[in-house]
Design an enzyme around this catalytic site. Structure first.
Site, PDB file in Angstrom:
ATOM      1  N   VAL A  36       0.831  -1.202   0.000  1.00 17.30           N
ATOM      2  CA  VAL A  36       0.000   0.000   0.000  1.00 17.30           C
ATOM      3  C   VAL A  36       0.868   1.256   0.000  1.00 17.30           C
ATOM      4  O   VAL A  36       0.581   2.223  -0.709  1.00 17.30           O
ATOM      5  CB  VAL A  36      -0.963   0.014   1.199  1.00 17.30           C
ATOM      6  CG1 VAL A  36      -1.999   1.108   1.036  1.00 17.30           C
ATOM      7  CG2 VAL A  36      -1.665  -1.326   1.354  1.00 17.30           C
ATOM      8  N   ASP A  37       1.926   1.264   0.791  1.00 18.80           N
ATOM      9  CA  ASP A  37       2.849   2.398   0.776  1.00 18.80           C
ATOM     10  C   ASP A  37       3.362   2.660  -0.630  1.00 18.80           C
ATOM     11  O   ASP A  37       3.384   3.795  -1.109  1.00 18.80           O
ATOM     12  CB  ASP A  37       4.056   2.117   1.687  1.00 18.80           C
ATOM     13  CG  ASP A  37       3.754   2.345   3.156  1.00 18.80           C
ATOM     14  OD1 ASP A  37       2.744   2.995   3.469  1.00 18.80           O
ATOM     15  OD2 ASP A  37       4.538   1.872   3.990  1.00 18.80           O
ATOM     16  N   LEU A  38       3.813   1.600  -1.289  1.00 16.65           N
ATOM     17  CA  LEU A  38       4.382   1.748  -2.629  1.00 16.65           C
ATOM     18  C   LEU A  38       3.333   2.221  -3.620  1.00 16.65           C
ATOM     19  O   LEU A  38       3.595   3.086  -4.465  1.00 16.65           O
ATOM     20  CB  LEU A  38       4.984   0.420  -3.076  1.00 16.65           C
ATOM     21  CG  LEU A  38       6.139  -0.105  -2.212  1.00 16.65           C
ATOM     22  CD1 LEU A  38       6.530  -1.510  -2.637  1.00 16.65           C
ATOM     23  CD2 LEU A  38       7.335   0.830  -2.285  1.00 16.65           C
TER      24      LEU A  38
END
Length: 405
Positions: A175-177
């Site tokens: 999700v961060d990426l």
């Protein structure tokens, strides 16, 4: 090992696509730095504004693999934004910036007085880019968010893993990426619009929005057909046969779900009689009888090594590939051909590699043209360019407003 250019002028001299774009990077952890890494890799001048005491939000060392991989091609200004002098320096830099990227908790930037309204008041052309956990407004907007929380809230963990084994996170900070990638796209759209209007925009996404967006077919499956997807392990959620199968030496992935491929696949495995099994004649029938189909395939696949099956199936146009460990990934000849390990000459670690950009632009290559900076390595340099005198810089150092290593 090919030598990294390590020339800060390279981005300008070779006219990389984002040469001439100035970015103020106020990000920590991973999602925000992922966005900025795209801009830095393709020639933007990035000034990383960070607290005078090192805190990357990830808990790793500055010379560690995570920090080095996220923060190449940047300069560092260690600046205390909680002081009036630090804030004044920040706003002076903001006047000439094209982009600002931040992923603070929503209330923090407003408490510091550096929100989009304040910054764009001194520079209406600036594109202000934000990532939050759950959105800039709404009932969860003040909550802290991290990757795994968003994976859980956004449905990812209930469709990942084997049935009956409970929720499972993805093996990367997915999700961060994704949020960082999407924000970089939003920045580029806003910069393009600015060409026409002369004005910047506030662009933003969140971990939760990014996760829900990436549900994609699984989300549409629910929204349009009312089906709540579950865990399917290594099998494709709807297509069959498409999944992982053991061979005599290591597992492989196979994708042979179309009617034509299913027929070719059965013939190649030496079992044309599978095509006559009434329950397996349609895609829906094979899906309803997934366990039986997979068991029949597995019994055959285990008789030969992976390379045999990959070569055989590739020859007849059926996608098939090995399931590699990470060391095997970077030993793969195609990965090496694509130069996904980008060389870097690190003053601390020597010759090493970082993960290359996956974007290809004809006539250009991404490089590590500036090593990840030491804390405040460029503080004096950046302020000097902004018009500060040597006496001004010395005074700010004495007050602890800036730090330089």
């Amino acid at each position: 090992m090919p030598e990294s250019p390590l020339d800060p002028k390279l981005a300008q001299e070779t006219a990389l696509p984002l040469a001439g774009i100035r970015v103020l990077d106020l990000t920590l952890a991973r999602a925000g730095p992922t966005c900025v890494r795209h801009l830095a890799d393709w020639g933007a001048e990035v000034i990383r504004i960070e607290p005078p005491r090192f805190n990357d939000g990830l808990g790793g060392a500055r010379e560690g693999y995570d920090y080095q991989n996220l923060h190449r091609n940047k300069r560092s200004l260690a600046l205390d934004l909680k002081t009036e002098e630090g804030k004044a320096a920040f706003f002076r830099l903001a006047q000439t910036a094209d982009v600002l990227v931040e992923n603070m908790r929503v209330k923090v930037k407003h408490r510091l007085g550096i929100g989009p309204e304040e910054v764009r008041a001194v520079n209406p052309r600036l594109v202000y880019a934000s990532i939050s956990g759950f959105g800039q407004t709404g009932p969860y907007s003040e909550r802290a968010g991290v990757d795994q929380i968003a994976q859980g809230m956004g449905g990812m963990m209930t469709i990942t893993g084997e049935p009956g084994r409970g929720p499972m996170r993805a093996g990367i900070p997915f999700v961060d990426l994704t949020a960082g990638n999407l924000l970089a796209l939003a920045v580029m759209m806003a910069l393009w619009e600015r060409q026409r209007t002369g004005k910047g925009r506030w662009v933003h996404t969140s971990l939760l929005e990014s996760m829900v967006f990436m549900l994609d077919l699984q989300a549409a499956r629910y929204l349009m057909d009312g089906e709540v997807p579950g865990q399917a392990g290594n099998d494709h959620p709807v297509n069959i046969p498409m999944g992982a199968f053991e061979t005599a030496d290591k597992p492989v992935n196979i994708a042979a779900s179309s009617p034509k491929m299913w027929a070719q696949f059965a013939e190649a495995l030496g079992h044309p009689e599978w095509l006559e099994v009434e329950e397996w004649k349609t895609a829906r029938g094979r899906s309803d009888n997934r366990k039986a189909v997979n068991a029949a395939i597995a019994a055959v696949m285990k008789q030969k090594p992976s390379e045999y099956w990959i070569e055989l199936l590739e020859r007849i146009g059926i996608p098939c590939g090995p399931i590699n460990k990470v060391d095997e990934v970077f030993a793969d000849p195609q990965v090496q051909h694509l130069r996904m390990a980008m060389p870097m000459r690190c003053p601390i670690r020597g010759d090493t590699h970082l993960v290359s950009s996956a974007i290809n632009i004809e006539g250009h290559e991404s490089h590590v043209w500036r090593n990840p900076p030491r804390l405040g390595e460029h503080s004096s340099e950046v302020l000097r360019e902004a018009g500060y005198s040597e006496d001004d810089i010395a005074r700010l150092k004495g007050l602890g407003v800036i730090v330089e290593e």
